[in-house]
Every structure is written in C-alpha cells, then in structure tokens.
Scaffold this active site. Sequence first.
Site, PDB file in Angstrom:
ATOM      1  N   GLU A   1      -5.145  16.938 -10.774  1.00  0.00           N
ATOM      2  CA  GLU A   1      -5.650  17.295 -12.104  1.00  0.00           C
ATOM      3  C   GLU A   1      -7.159  17.490 -12.149  1.00  0.00           C
ATOM      4  OE1 GLU A   1      -3.438  15.507 -15.383  1.00  0.00           O
ATOM      5  OE2 GLU A   1      -5.296  15.503 -16.542  1.00  0.00           O
TER       6      GLU A   1
ATOM      7  N   HIS B   1       7.446   9.108 -27.282  1.00  0.00           N
ATOM      8  CA  HIS B   1       6.353   9.874 -26.679  1.00  0.00           C
ATOM      9  C   HIS B   1       6.448  11.358 -27.059  1.00  0.00           C
ATOM     10  CE1 HIS B   1       3.466  11.322 -23.748  1.00  0.00           C
ATOM     11  NE2 HIS B   1       4.381  12.153 -23.291  1.00  0.00           N
TER      12      HIS B   1
ATOM     13  N   HIS C   1      -1.408  15.950 -26.008  1.00  0.00           N
ATOM     14  CA  HIS C   1      -1.376  14.552 -25.581  1.00  0.00           C
ATOM     15  C   HIS C   1      -2.625  13.767 -25.973  1.00  0.00           C
ATOM     16  CE1 HIS C   1       2.097  15.904 -23.386  1.00  0.00           C
ATOM     17  NE2 HIS C   1       2.325  14.719 -22.878  1.00  0.00           N
TER      18      HIS C   1
ATOM     19  N   ARG D   1      -3.895  21.620 -13.971  1.00  0.00           N
ATOM     20  CA  ARG D   1      -2.887  20.621 -14.353  1.00  0.00           C
ATOM     21  C   ARG D   1      -3.214  19.956 -15.687  1.00  0.00           C
ATOM     22  NH1 ARG D   1       0.238  15.965 -10.710  1.00  0.00           N
ATOM     23  NH2 ARG D   1       1.556  15.302 -12.453  1.00  0.00           N
TER      24      ARG D   1
ATOM     25  N   HIS E   1      -1.358  10.643 -27.621  1.00  0.00           N
ATOM     26  CA  HIS E   1      -1.591   9.300 -27.066  1.00  0.00           C
ATOM     27  C   HIS E   1      -2.308   8.416 -28.077  1.00  0.00           C
ATOM     28  CE1 HIS E   1      -1.275  10.594 -22.532  1.00  0.00           C
ATOM     29  NE2 HIS E   1      -0.100  10.450 -23.109  1.00  0.00           N
TER      30      HIS E   1
ATOM     31  N   GLU F   1       8.271  18.411 -24.826  1.00  0.00           N
ATOM     32  CA  GLU F   1       7.589  18.732 -23.553  1.00  0.00           C
ATOM     33  C   GLU F   1       8.036  20.110 -23.051  1.00  0.00           C
ATOM     34  OE1 GLU F   1       5.198  16.728 -22.459  1.00  0.00           O
ATOM     35  OE2 GLU F   1       5.767  14.612 -22.670  1.00  0.00           O
TER      36      GLU F   1
ATOM     37  N   LYS G   1       6.361  23.358 -13.675  1.00  0.00           N
ATOM     38  CA  LYS G   1       5.614  22.138 -13.306  1.00  0.00           C
ATOM     39  C   LYS G   1       5.327  22.119 -11.810  1.00  0.00           C
ATOM     40  CE  LYS G   1       4.544  17.468 -14.135  1.00  0.00           C
ATOM     41  NZ  LYS G   1       4.778  16.244 -14.892  1.00  0.00           N
TER      42      LYS G   1
ATOM     43  N   ARG H   1       0.817  -1.243   0.000  1.00  0.00           N
ATOM     44  CA  ARG H   1       0.000   0.000   0.000  1.00  0.00           C
ATOM     45  C   ARG H   1       0.838   1.274   0.000  1.00  0.00           C
ATOM     46  NH1 ARG H   1      -3.197  -2.993   3.683  1.00  0.00           N
ATOM     47  NH2 ARG H   1      -4.904  -3.962   2.561  1.00  0.00           N
TER      48      ARG H   1
ATOM     49  N   ASN I   1      -1.474  18.577 -20.544  1.00  0.00           N
ATOM     50  CA  ASN I   1      -1.745  17.556 -21.557  1.00  0.00           C
ATOM     51  C   ASN I   1      -1.874  18.130 -22.964  1.00  0.00           C
ATOM     52  OD1 ASN I   1      -1.909  15.261 -19.801  1.00  0.00           O
ATOM     53  ND2 ASN I   1      -3.812  16.156 -19.026  1.00  0.00           N
TER      54      ASN I   1
ATOM     55  N   LYS J   1       2.702  11.576 -11.181  1.00  0.00           N
ATOM     56  CA  LYS J   1       1.870  10.701 -12.012  1.00  0.00           C
ATOM     57  C   LYS J   1       2.679   9.450 -12.289  1.00  0.00           C
ATOM     58  CE  LYS J   1      -1.208  13.601 -14.730  1.00  0.00           C
ATOM     59  NZ  LYS J   1      -1.590  13.933 -16.120  1.00  0.00           N
TER      60      LYS J   1
HETATM   61  N1  NAD Z   1       4.598  10.813 -15.244  1.00  0.00           N
HETATM   62  C1  NAD Z   1       4.512  11.881 -15.995  1.00  0.00           C
HETATM   63  O1  NAD Z   1       4.095  12.950 -15.542  1.00  0.00           O
HETATM   64  C2  NAD Z   1       4.961  11.800 -17.413  1.00  0.00           C
HETATM   65  C3  NAD Z   1       5.165  12.983 -18.144  1.00  0.00           C
HETATM   66  C4  NAD Z   1       5.650  12.880 -19.445  1.00  0.00           C
HETATM   67  C5  NAD Z   1       5.929  11.633 -19.977  1.00  0.00           C
HETATM   68  N2  NAD Z   1       5.706  10.501 -19.244  1.00  0.00           N
HETATM   69  C6  NAD Z   1       6.034   9.178 -19.767  1.00  0.00           C
HETATM   70  O2  NAD Z   1       7.438   9.112 -19.938  1.00  0.00           O
HETATM   71  C7  NAD Z   1       7.720   8.147 -20.961  1.00  0.00           C
HETATM   72  C8  NAD Z   1       8.759   8.725 -21.894  1.00  0.00           C
HETATM   73  O3  NAD Z   1       9.939   8.984 -21.163  1.00  0.00           O
HETATM   74  P1  NAD Z   1      11.350   9.099 -21.882  1.00  0.00           P
HETATM   75  O4  NAD Z   1      11.234   9.975 -23.052  1.00  0.00           O
HETATM   76  O5  NAD Z   1      12.321   9.439 -20.826  1.00  0.00           O
HETATM   77  O6  NAD Z   1      11.564   7.632 -22.471  1.00  0.00           O
HETATM   78  P2  NAD Z   1      12.401   6.365 -21.968  1.00  0.00           P
HETATM   79  O7  NAD Z   1      12.286   6.186 -20.525  1.00  0.00           O
HETATM   80  O8  NAD Z   1      12.004   5.233 -22.849  1.00  0.00           O
HETATM   81  O9  NAD Z   1      13.910   6.773 -22.316  1.00  0.00           O
HETATM   82  C9  NAD Z   1      14.266   6.998 -23.653  1.00  0.00           C
HETATM   83  C10 NAD Z   1      15.438   6.111 -24.098  1.00  0.00           C
HETATM   84  O10 NAD Z   1      16.658   6.654 -23.604  1.00  0.00           O
HETATM   85  C11 NAD Z   1      17.385   5.652 -22.864  1.00  0.00           C
HETATM   86  N3  NAD Z   1      18.130   6.395 -21.865  1.00  0.00           N
HETATM   87  C12 NAD Z   1      17.646   6.921 -20.706  1.00  0.00           C
HETATM   88  N4  NAD Z   1      18.584   7.673 -20.122  1.00  0.00           N
HETATM   89  C13 NAD Z   1      19.682   7.609 -20.900  1.00  0.00           C
HETATM   90  C14 NAD Z   1      20.971   8.201 -20.810  1.00  0.00           C
HETATM   91  N5  NAD Z   1      21.285   9.047 -19.836  1.00  0.00           N
HETATM   92  N6  NAD Z   1      21.861   7.910 -21.772  1.00  0.00           N
HETATM   93  C15 NAD Z   1      21.520   7.089 -22.810  1.00  0.00           C
HETATM   94  N7  NAD Z   1      20.326   6.533 -22.964  1.00  0.00           N
HETATM   95  C16 NAD Z   1      19.410   6.798 -22.008  1.00  0.00           C
HETATM   96  C17 NAD Z   1      16.311   4.750 -22.384  1.00  0.00           C
HETATM   97  O11 NAD Z   1      16.823   3.470 -22.032  1.00  0.00           O
HETATM   98  C18 NAD Z   1      15.378   4.688 -23.584  1.00  0.00           C
HETATM   99  O12 NAD Z   1      15.890   3.821 -24.560  1.00  0.00           O
HETATM  100  C19 NAD Z   1       6.413   7.835 -21.633  1.00  0.00           C
HETATM  101  O13 NAD Z   1       5.977   6.565 -21.215  1.00  0.00           O
HETATM  102  C20 NAD Z   1       5.467   8.892 -21.120  1.00  0.00           C
HETATM  103  O14 NAD Z   1       4.139   8.450 -21.048  1.00  0.00           O
HETATM  104  C21 NAD Z   1       5.241  10.576 -17.981  1.00  0.00           C
HETATM  105 ZN    ZN Z   2       4.100  13.840 -22.078  1.00  0.00          ZN
END
Ligand code: NAD
Ligand code: ZN
Length: 363
Positions: A234, A262, A245, A238, A249, A182, A224, A118, A242, A140
């Site tokens: 949200e 993404h 998005h 907030r 999405h 972003e 943020k 939990r 999006n 999130k």
């Molecule tokens: N929680 C939230 O508020 C929120 C906001 C925006 C996006 N997201 C989510 O985040 C995800 C996208 O995140 P992302 O763009 O970081 O993608 P990701 O986590 O897939 O990372 C991108 C790529 O870079 C590699 N990588 C990471 N750090 C590295 C580094 N320092 N050097 C070399 N390679 C590296 C990873 O292994 C991957 O292949 C999506 O699933 C999206 O829905 C969440």
């Molecule tokens: Zn996003």
Amino acid sequence: MFTVNVELGDRSYPIFVAEGLLNSADVVAPYLGQGRVVIVSNDVVAPLYMETVKQLFAGREIMEIILPDGEAHKNLDAISHIYDSLLAGKYDRNTLLVALGGGVVGDITGFAAATYLRGINFVQIPTTLLAQVDSSVGGKTGVNHPLGKNMIGAFYQPSCVVADTSVLKTLPQREVKAGLAEVIKYGLIYDASFFNWLADNSDGIVLSDPALLSQVIRTCCEIKAEIVAKDEKESGIRALLNLGHTFGHAIETASGYGTWLHGETVSMGMVMAADLSRRIGWMDRDTAGRIRSVLEENFGMPVLPPADISVEQYIDLMLSDKKAELGKIRFVLLKAIGEAAIEGDVDKMLLKETLTAGENLCR
Ligand SMILES: NC(=O)c1ccc[n+]([C@@H]2O[C@H](COP(=O)([O-])OP(=O)(O)OC[C@H]3O[C@@H](n4cnc5c(N)ncnc54)[C@H](O)[C@@H]3O)[C@@H](O)[C@H]2O)c1
Ligand SMILES: [Zn+2]
C-alpha cells in the site's frame, strides 16, 4: 470452479472459488503442508462447518481454537489466546494455521500466523461474502485497539484461499448486504461497467442468486489480485481500496465495535466520500446522487451515518487513520464512477459540510 492467482513472486498463491469446494480435498491438498493443523474459528461458524473442514486434513493431528464471535473480540486478547494454545501444545514452525470464518477470524488468525515463531503458514477459508471478495485476499492481517480500528497488524500472505460459495447459504441477509458494500467499492474505484452491471442485477444479487454471486466473487477477486500484485504494501494504488473507510472506520470506532457491521460503515463512508468529491468539484451532483441511490435503493444499505458523532470526534479519529500523514487526513475520493484518487488537502469547511450534511448527503 475458477482460480485467481495473486502474483507476488515466491509468495504467489491461488484463490480457489467453487460451490462445494470444502468437499474437494484433492484440489487444495498441495497447498496445505504436512504438519500439525490448528483450525481457528468462532462459536457461530464452527458448529456449521468445522466437521466438513476437518475432512480436508484427514489423517493429520488437528487442534481447534474457537473464539467468541464478533468484531468486539477482534483484539489482542484473541491473539494471546491463540499464542497460549500454540505454545502450550508445543506447536512448531511446520504447523499450519487455518482461518475458518469471516473477516474477523481471518484478520486475527493471519496476524497470529505472521507473528507466532516469526511466521508460520496459514490458509484462509472465508465464510462470508465480505471475506470471499475482500478480506481473505491480499495479506492484510491484524486486530483493533480501543483507540482505533485495525491499528495493530502485519502484511502477511496466506498459502492459499479456499472459498466455497455454498457456505454463503447460511449467511444472514444483513451480512450479505454488508459484503456487497465492498463489492460496490470495487466498481466505484476501478470499474464503471462492473458498477453498472451490479446496479442492473441488484435484485438477483441481493437475493444471493448463486450464478450472480459467483460472477461477483470472481470479478472482485480478479480486481483485488491485480491491485495487490501491483502494490502489496500500500504505497500507491492499493490505498484506493480504502474508499469510504476513513469515514467508516471513524464511525465504527466512535459507535463501539460491533454496533454497525464493517460493510455498513463502508456504505455510509462511500456516500460521504461521494458527497465530499462533489463539494470539492471532482464530480457532479447527479453522479454523487446515483452512488447514493444505488447503495440505498438498489441494495437497501444504510447510507446515513449516525447523527451522534461530532465533527471534532470525526476529525480526531480520522487523524489517526493509517493513511494520515503529518497531521493531514488523506481521503480516497472519486473523480468519476470507476476512477478514484487520493486527496490530502481537503478544505476544512467543505469537510465540515460533509460531516454535518445528514439527510442531504449527495443531494
Ligand atoms: N484484511 C482485509 O483486507 C480486510 C478487508 C475488509 C474487511 N476486513 C475486516 O473484516 C471484518 C469484517 O468481516 P466480516 O464482514 O466477514 O465479519 P465477521 O467475520 O464478523 O462475520 C460476520 C458474521 O457472520 C458470521 N458468519 C460467518 N460466516 C458465516 C456463515 N457461512 N454462515 C452464517 N454465519 C456466518 C460470523 O460469525 C459473524 O457473526 C472487519 O473486521 C474488517 O475490518 C479486512
Ligand atoms: Zn473494508
């Protein structure tokens, strides 16, 4: 170094940002608890940074969980795998979960932390630009379902965010640009002068100039943190985060997770949102055109959605968007650069025009 605080009463926490922060155990130690440590990462990031990160927890028992890389693995199998490892090792409530990676690892680990026993403490160590400016902040967490992006999750805040900008040096250029989508989003929804500054400095930013990136991360975390403090769950402002998005999405889900990054789908989605904003009369053609040209020309991002998604497919996917209510899609649209609002009653014909505009988007 700079610190941005996310003010959420007794769940407030700091975002630490600095070059070389992973070597500064003293700064972050007060936020890392005392119990056993479980570091969740993936098979790309762990070989690069696991050993450095372990030094933050010197003298403590550490377990590593290494997930397969990529958005396609952001699912309940990953969550199950984490639960299995924690339960097999009899990890108790004093355990600290550490997310070492980009948004995918961060979202998965945060959800595991929210639900294991939990809720146990967790720390975000974001290693992509996207994660440092967006996903690691605000709580999130969650995973994808084959029928929809991020459909299973929880709001659950970390105990701190440790963003070491030096890890961005190993990030592929395509990933840097995806993160910049972003970044540009913050300018579009909240801060026209930031948007103009980004456009003016795009050459250096695209080349990951450290001073410029540091400024970018700071501004984004400040925006943020302010938005999340006002509306953690949200119910209002907030939702503006999006922008792009709802379209994005749908593109991610329709194309199969992992085909587009993404951030790339957010770039396309923001151009579609600007186009729709113009069609409903909220913004003029020149402003919409400028948004497309900054993304496409200044930052070299993809702005046109794939041509093989039908209008019916878009509508079906967008109706399961988390913002949709009573069978109506709610879009974040733009009144101007720096000013966004939600519109829940878009004329179907105008929406169809945007979905089929292709090369003519924002033109
Ligand atoms: N929680 C939230 O508020 C929120 C906001 C925006 C996006 N997201 C989510 O985040 C995800 C996208 O995140 P992302 O763009 O970081 O993608 P990701 O986590 O897939 O990372 C991108 C790529 O870079 C590699 N990588 C990471 N750090 C590295 C580094 N320092 N050097 C070399 N390679 C590296 C990873 O292994 C991957 O292949 C999506 O699933 C999206 O829905 C969440
Ligand atoms: Zn996003």
